[in-house]
Design a protein around this motif. Structure first.
Motif, PDB file in Angstrom:
ATOM      1  N   ALA A   9       0.841  -1.201   0.000  1.00  0.00           N
ATOM      2  CA  ALA A   9       0.000   0.000   0.000  1.00  0.00           C
ATOM      3  C   ALA A   9       0.870   1.243   0.000  1.00  0.00           C
ATOM      4  O   ALA A   9       1.167   1.811   1.060  1.00  0.00           O
ATOM      5  CB  ALA A   9      -0.933   0.000   1.220  1.00  0.00           C
ATOM      6  N   GLY A  10       1.331   1.637  -1.186  1.00  0.00           N
ATOM      7  CA  GLY A  10       2.040   2.904  -1.342  1.00  0.00           C
ATOM      8  C   GLY A  10       3.238   3.070  -0.444  1.00  0.00           C
ATOM      9  O   GLY A  10       3.328   4.054   0.292  1.00  0.00           O
ATOM     10  N   THR A  32      -9.481   0.002   0.819  1.00  0.00           N
ATOM     11  CA  THR A  32     -10.496  -0.530  -0.089  1.00  0.00           C
ATOM     12  C   THR A  32      -9.793  -1.379  -1.131  1.00  0.00           C
ATOM     13  O   THR A  32      -9.094  -0.870  -2.014  1.00  0.00           O
ATOM     14  CB  THR A  32     -11.276   0.606  -0.775  1.00  0.00           C
ATOM     15  N   THR A  34      -9.693  -4.649  -4.041  1.00  0.00           N
ATOM     16  CA  THR A  34     -10.488  -5.336  -5.062  1.00  0.00           C
ATOM     17  C   THR A  34     -10.380  -6.830  -4.804  1.00  0.00           C
ATOM     18  O   THR A  34      -9.327  -7.427  -5.002  1.00  0.00           O
ATOM     19  CB  THR A  34      -9.978  -4.994  -6.472  1.00  0.00           C
ATOM     20  N   PRO A  43     -15.007  -3.873  -5.002  1.00  0.00           N
ATOM     21  CA  PRO A  43     -14.255  -3.150  -3.964  1.00  0.00           C
ATOM     22  C   PRO A  43     -14.772  -3.520  -2.578  1.00  0.00           C
ATOM     23  O   PRO A  43     -15.978  -3.508  -2.334  1.00  0.00           O
ATOM     24  CB  PRO A  43     -14.507  -1.678  -4.304  1.00  0.00           C
ATOM     25  N   ARG A 131      -1.239  -6.874  -4.757  1.00  0.00           N
ATOM     26  CA  ARG A 131      -1.405  -5.593  -5.447  1.00  0.00           C
ATOM     27  C   ARG A 131      -2.888  -5.270  -5.653  1.00  0.00           C
ATOM     28  O   ARG A 131      -3.252  -4.589  -6.616  1.00  0.00           O
ATOM     29  CB  ARG A 131      -0.668  -5.619  -6.791  1.00  0.00           C
ATOM     30  N   SER A 132      -3.725  -5.751  -4.751  1.00  0.00           N
ATOM     31  CA  SER A 132      -5.167  -5.535  -4.896  1.00  0.00           C
ATOM     32  C   SER A 132      -5.588  -4.113  -4.542  1.00  0.00           C
ATOM     33  O   SER A 132      -6.761  -3.776  -4.633  1.00  0.00           O
ATOM     34  CB  SER A 132      -5.941  -6.538  -4.029  1.00  0.00           C
ATOM     35  N   LEU A 133      -4.652  -3.270  -4.144  1.00  0.00           N
ATOM     36  CA  LEU A 133      -4.944  -1.858  -3.904  1.00  0.00           C
ATOM     37  C   LEU A 133      -4.501  -1.089  -5.150  1.00  0.00           C
ATOM     38  O   LEU A 133      -3.374  -0.641  -5.272  1.00  0.00           O
ATOM     39  CB  LEU A 133      -4.199  -1.359  -2.668  1.00  0.00           C
ATOM     40  N   GLY A 134      -5.384  -0.986  -6.143  1.00  0.00           N
ATOM     41  CA  GLY A 134      -5.054  -0.292  -7.387  1.00  0.00           C
ATOM     42  C   GLY A 134      -4.569  -1.207  -8.482  1.00  0.00           C
ATOM     43  O   GLY A 134      -4.605  -0.828  -9.653  1.00  0.00           O
ATOM     44  N   PRO A 136      -1.544  -2.320  -9.781  1.00  0.00           N
ATOM     45  CA  PRO A 136      -0.518  -1.980 -10.777  1.00  0.00           C
ATOM     46  C   PRO A 136       0.154  -3.246 -11.293  1.00  0.00           C
ATOM     47  O   PRO A 136      -0.027  -4.322 -10.729  1.00  0.00           O
ATOM     48  CB  PRO A 136       0.454  -1.107  -9.976  1.00  0.00           C
ATOM     49  N   SER A 729      -7.862  -4.654 -18.015  1.00  0.00           N
ATOM     50  CA  SER A 729      -7.942  -4.934 -16.583  1.00  0.00           C
ATOM     51  C   SER A 729      -6.579  -5.347 -16.066  1.00  0.00           C
ATOM     52  O   SER A 729      -5.657  -5.624 -16.829  1.00  0.00           O
ATOM     53  CB  SER A 729      -8.976  -6.040 -16.310  1.00  0.00           C
TER      54      SER A 729
END
Length: 943
Positions: A9-10, A32, A34, A43, A131-134, A136, A729
């Motif tokens: 997360a970032g 949040t 995915t 989400p 990587r389910s947060l956004g 990438p 996607s």
């Protein structure tokens, strides 16, 4: 145990749980993510804790947390360990990064050679949840992870200040403040307006340094080949060459390059490439400097001490830096090991009388331990000479043997301790299972008598067979009597085992004969048998048939009675019931716990597996036809059930066996694992005619089916629609789209009505249905029976009335929605009714556990793309009791995804179970272009 997951997360590690998070560090936050919800991606807000990279390194290094890490968190632990490994090997450089106008001193990993390959493999293996947060791309996320973990690990390992002297102040040069920030808590580097050009120049220089470190990542690399000396000399040759990175077979020696010969695939000026590479390599192995003094260097000569330095120190550095290295075949192998010799304390030849007297795990045997180098024994004097010379390379009987300091120290300790005396049988077996020490492995075992038979790994052939018990209502085949002898022998020792006979070889009969044999001997203690629900009736009926003298109680369903648990000879229950009634089962003094279809406990972290392990018993027995479906960790899990702790902790097993075998194909590790597990695993195959000579042949064939024009049009429409969705996607959403695309394409290949679900007619619209109807008509006309497997229950529901109407013969249909009683009725009718018929079966509901030898035809209408799963289903018919050849047909639609996946599986057949896995998720990792090729419709598909 609570399951904890991890997401990147970032710049921080986010921890979240399937239920409430256990007590873990970090800053509370709501993320949040995915995630899959009701078979779709959506989400989902989750309560999480955010950890800095330094905090994450501590948490991920914990080998024994009081909670269960999910697969994503285990992956992150692997990345963290890899970052720490980069630090240990010096594979990092200091840098200066800029983000949002701020400047920071950072340590950056250097990924060349094997490290670059490892990076790509780690990126490909990244779970989507990480990587389910956004969502990438995996490569971008892994780069962030490695940068963060490497920087945190370096700051923790390095001293507070790299250079002594005054602390730099606000007017100090930018370079001094940057150097200070490399180890400070705050990595920020500030600069005044006047200092910005100096800051930019520093960053330019550091970036150039980082790029230069990656110069070895070129299409052609310099390669070094170490050639051992002739028997009469002490001169080692280190030869130079150029080698293609993508095609290592393109290997051009330096003398060919200097001769001016043109070789396709090499640069226009290969001589310059060679010299430039040698110039970089000399920094890692200074003895190359002498060769570089020549105009046209081709090799350098080394003495034994320098050769050892190259082997142990320079070669790994050169490989990590991207150079090619070719070493003698023996290099890197642990050539020093232990040989365990045991002799039974018996006056009879070979100790055979001991077996007749009865044995126990406390029985004493004489033992001694010798040190071996290859096949040669090493004396104490040889070891002390090696330690004195400080050159751990020794020529033994014309063969070079390599040691390292830790091996040498361990060997000297072993010699000085005079390793001989007496040992119990249990201690011998533990020594064999442990495989010695990591520095000093057990390489050979020499035992006499029955113990030698057991430790040979060929016990069922060498132990005296136990005859079929008188109360056993049947006749055991010779190999089954040998299996009974092996099971009885382990039981007397109080040792657990894994009966891993191939499907259909009679694991059930052998187990029941063991219980009957114990009853006749008067040593009965209650046995708990845990199995899938689908096998409960099979076990009950087999016990009634073969062992009517046993008191059998089925502990399952609403009528189960805990009071009966301790009074029966055999208690049959399911994995689910064992979990629910764990407390009651733990209250019984079990003589044995048996797990049937033991692959159900291959994941040691599941609640079901932990519950079964928590049931106390004198001995344990695992029954499985597939002890390893995907990874060696499954073998460890099943072995740890049968003999807890015998193979050591999972982490040790992974480091000692799993990673060397699966990642590096280490033959020595494979041999050591076979030696360690051999006494406790009995595996026989139907295809081995020395085991069973009267089982008929299994004839496998592909049935190629065309698409109708309607199917082809639908197929292309699905491809166009789904490729657009897949291309736009990422992460879990992309994976879900790939799986959805495969499902829809397979449904089209089955029948348009299967995809459309519109209740339309079936006739004349599917190539597969037409071929299935033809085959079914031929089979019933010949008076035969067939099993027809489909992985889709809705397709089976379409086929059953259609085939029944067109064949005018019974078409039975078994699926997961049936009651246990109805399942048993269908199986009994198929086995006993002489009328020719077709038995439609759902692969998930009927792929294991059923005896359907009345069929001599097996048809897989749609493929579950895993050979092990298909073979298990086929073995419902191809098993003991089958008197006729079994014809197995696998339907494949020409020119579609089915044909291309079939080709992939055939190319990887030897490793298919591990590479492909138990489902179809492995296909989701293919690139978009690879998927486009996989899904593409070939014109030849339409018939």
């Amino acid at each position: 145990m609570k399951v904890v997951h991890g997401v990147w997360a970032g710049g921080r590690l986010g921890l979240w749980g399937e239920t409430a998070l256990p007590d873990v560090p970090g800053e509370p936050a709501t993320l949040t993510l995915t995630l899959p919800v009701d078979d779709a991606l959506a989400p989902v807000p989750v309560e999480a804790r955010l950890l800095s990279p330094a905090e994450a390194l501590d948490l991920l290094a914990d080998d024994d947390p009081d909670w269960t890490p999910g697969g994503d968190l285990r992956y992150l632990a692997v990345v963290a360990a890899y970052a720490r490994g980069l630090l240990r090997r010096g594979r990092l450089l200091p840098g200066l990064v800029t983000a949002d106008g701020a400047h920071a001193a950072r340590w950056r990993p250097v990924l060349t050679g094997r490290d670059a390959t490892a990076f790509r493999e780690l990126a490909a293996a990244m779970p989507d949840a990480v990587r389910s947060l956004g969502a990438p791309p995996p490569g971008d996320v892994l780069r962030e992870l490695l940068d963060a973990f490497t920087d945190a690990a370096a700051r923790r390992a390095l001293p507070d200040r790299l250079l002594l002297g005054h602390r730099p102040g606000p007017k100090a040069p930018v370079a001094d403040r940057w150097m200070r920030a490399l180890t400070a808590d705050d990595p920020t580097v500030t600069a005044t307006t006047a200092q910005r050009p100096e800051l930019a120049a520093l960053r330019t220089a550091l970036d150039a340094w980082h790029r230069a470190a990656h110069q070895a990542n070129e299409p052609v690399r310099v390669c070094f080949r170490l050639v051992e000396p002739l028997p009469t000399t002490d001169r080692w040759d280190l030869e130079f060459a150029l080698q293609s990175v993508d095609d290592p077979s393109l290997y051009v020696p330096a003398d060919v390059i200097w001769a001016g010969q043109r070789v396709p695939g090499l640069p226009a000026r290969p001589d310059e490439t060679l010299l430039a590479g040698l110039g970089r390599a000399v920094r890692l192995f200074p003895p190359l400097d002498e060769a570089l003094r020549e105009a046209q260097p081709t090799e350098t000569l080394l003495d034994t001490a320098a050769a050892y330095t190259f082997l142990r120190h320079a070669a790994p550095l050169l490989q990590a830096a991207g150079f090619g290295v070719q070493l003698p075949a023996w290099a890197g192998r642990k050539s020093l090991g232990l040989k365990l010799t045991t002799r039974a304390k018996s006056s009879s030849p070979g100790g055979k009388a001991l077996a007749a007297q009865g044995v126990g795990k406390d029985q004493l045997v004489d033992f001694k331990v010798d040190l071996m180098a290859g096949d040669e024994e090493i004396s104490a004097a040889d070891l002390h000479d090696l330690a004195r010379l400080k050159v751990p390379l020794l020529r033994v009987k014309g063969r070079w043997v390599e040691f390292d300091d830790r091996q040498l120290s361990a060997a000297i300790r072993a010699v000085e301790q005079h390793r001989s005396g007496e040992m119990t049988i249990a201690e011998v077996l533990s020594q064999v299972a442990a495989g010695g020490e990591e520095e000093l492995p057990l390489v050979a075992v020499d035992a006499d008598g029955w113990l030698g038979d057991l430790l040979s790994g060929d016990a069922d052939q060498r132990l005296r067979p136990t005859s079929t018990p008188a109360a056993f209502q049947g006749t055991l085949r010779p190999y089954q009597e040998r299996g009974l002898s092996w099971l009885d022998f382990l039981t007397r020792l109080g040792i657990g085992g894994i009966l891993a006979d191939d499907m259909g070889l009679g694991k059930t009969a052998q187990t029941l004969s063991l219980l009957v044999n114990e009853r006749e001997r008067g040593t009965v203690s209650p046995t708990l048998l845990v199995c899938p629900m689908s096998l409960v009736s099979n076990w009950r009926k087999e016990a009634e048939k073969f062992a009517p003298s046993l008191d059998v109680y089925v502990h399952h369903g609403a009528t189960r009675d805990a009071e009966r648990l301790g009074g029966a000879d055999l208690v049959i229950t399911t994995y689910g019931t064992a979990l629910r009634d764990l407390e009651a089962l733990q209250g019984v003094e079990w003589g044995r716990v048996v797990c049937d279809e033991a692959q159900a406990i291959k994941n040691s972290g599941t609640r079901q597996s932990q519950a079964v392990r928590a049931i106390p018993a004198r001995t344990r027995l695992a029954l499985t036809g597939t002890p390893v479906e995907n990874h060696l960790a499954e073998l460890w899990s099943i072995m740890d059930f049968a003999n807890p702790g015998l193979l050591g902790p999972a982490k040790t097993f992974r480091r000692r066996y799993q990673e060397p075998i699966e990642v590096r194909q280490d033959e020595d590790a494979a041999a050591a694992l076979k030696r360690a597990t051999g006494p406790f695993v009995l595996r026989r195959l139907k295809t081995d005619k020395t085991i069973i000579s009267d089982l008929p042949e299994k004839l496998e064939m592909k049935v190629w089916c065309p698409l109708t024009p309607e199917q082809a049009a639908l197929y292309q429409a699905v491809v166009d629609d789904m490729m657009n969705k897949i291309g736009s996607s990422a992460g879990i959403e992309r994976r879900g789209n790939v799986l959805a695309a495969m499902t829809r394409l397979k449904q089209v290949c089955n029948h348009p009505a299967h995809l459309l679900r519109d209740g339309s007619k079936l006739a004349g619209r599917s190539g597969k249905l037409a071929r299935l109807q033809e085959l079914a008509e031929e089979i019933v006309e010949e008076g035969d029976k067939a099993l027809v497997f489909t992985q889709y229950a809705e397709f089976g529901s379409l086929l059953q009335p259609y085939l029944a109407a067109h064949l005018d013969r019974p078409v039975l249909w078994l699926h997961g929605g049936l009651s246990k009683q109805r399942r048993d009725e269908l199986v009994n009718r198929f086995q006993t009714d002489p009328e020719p018929m077709i038995f439609l079966l759902s692969l998930k509901a009927a792929g294991t556990g059923l005896n359907l030898t009345a069929a001599n035809h097996v048809i897989h209408v749609d493929r579950w793309w895993n050979p092990a799963v298909e073979d298990q289903a086929t073995d419902r018919a191809y098993r003991i009791g089958q008197a006729r050849n079994v014809q197995v047909r696998k339907f494949v639609c020409t020119g579609t995804i089915e044909e291309r996946v079939d080709e992939l599986i055939e190319r990887k057949k030897a490793l298919a179970q591990r590479v492909v896995g138990t489902g179809e998720e492995w296909l989701t990792e293919l690139s978009t272009e690879e998927l486009r090729d996989l899904f593409a419709l070939d014109p030849k598909a339409v018939g």
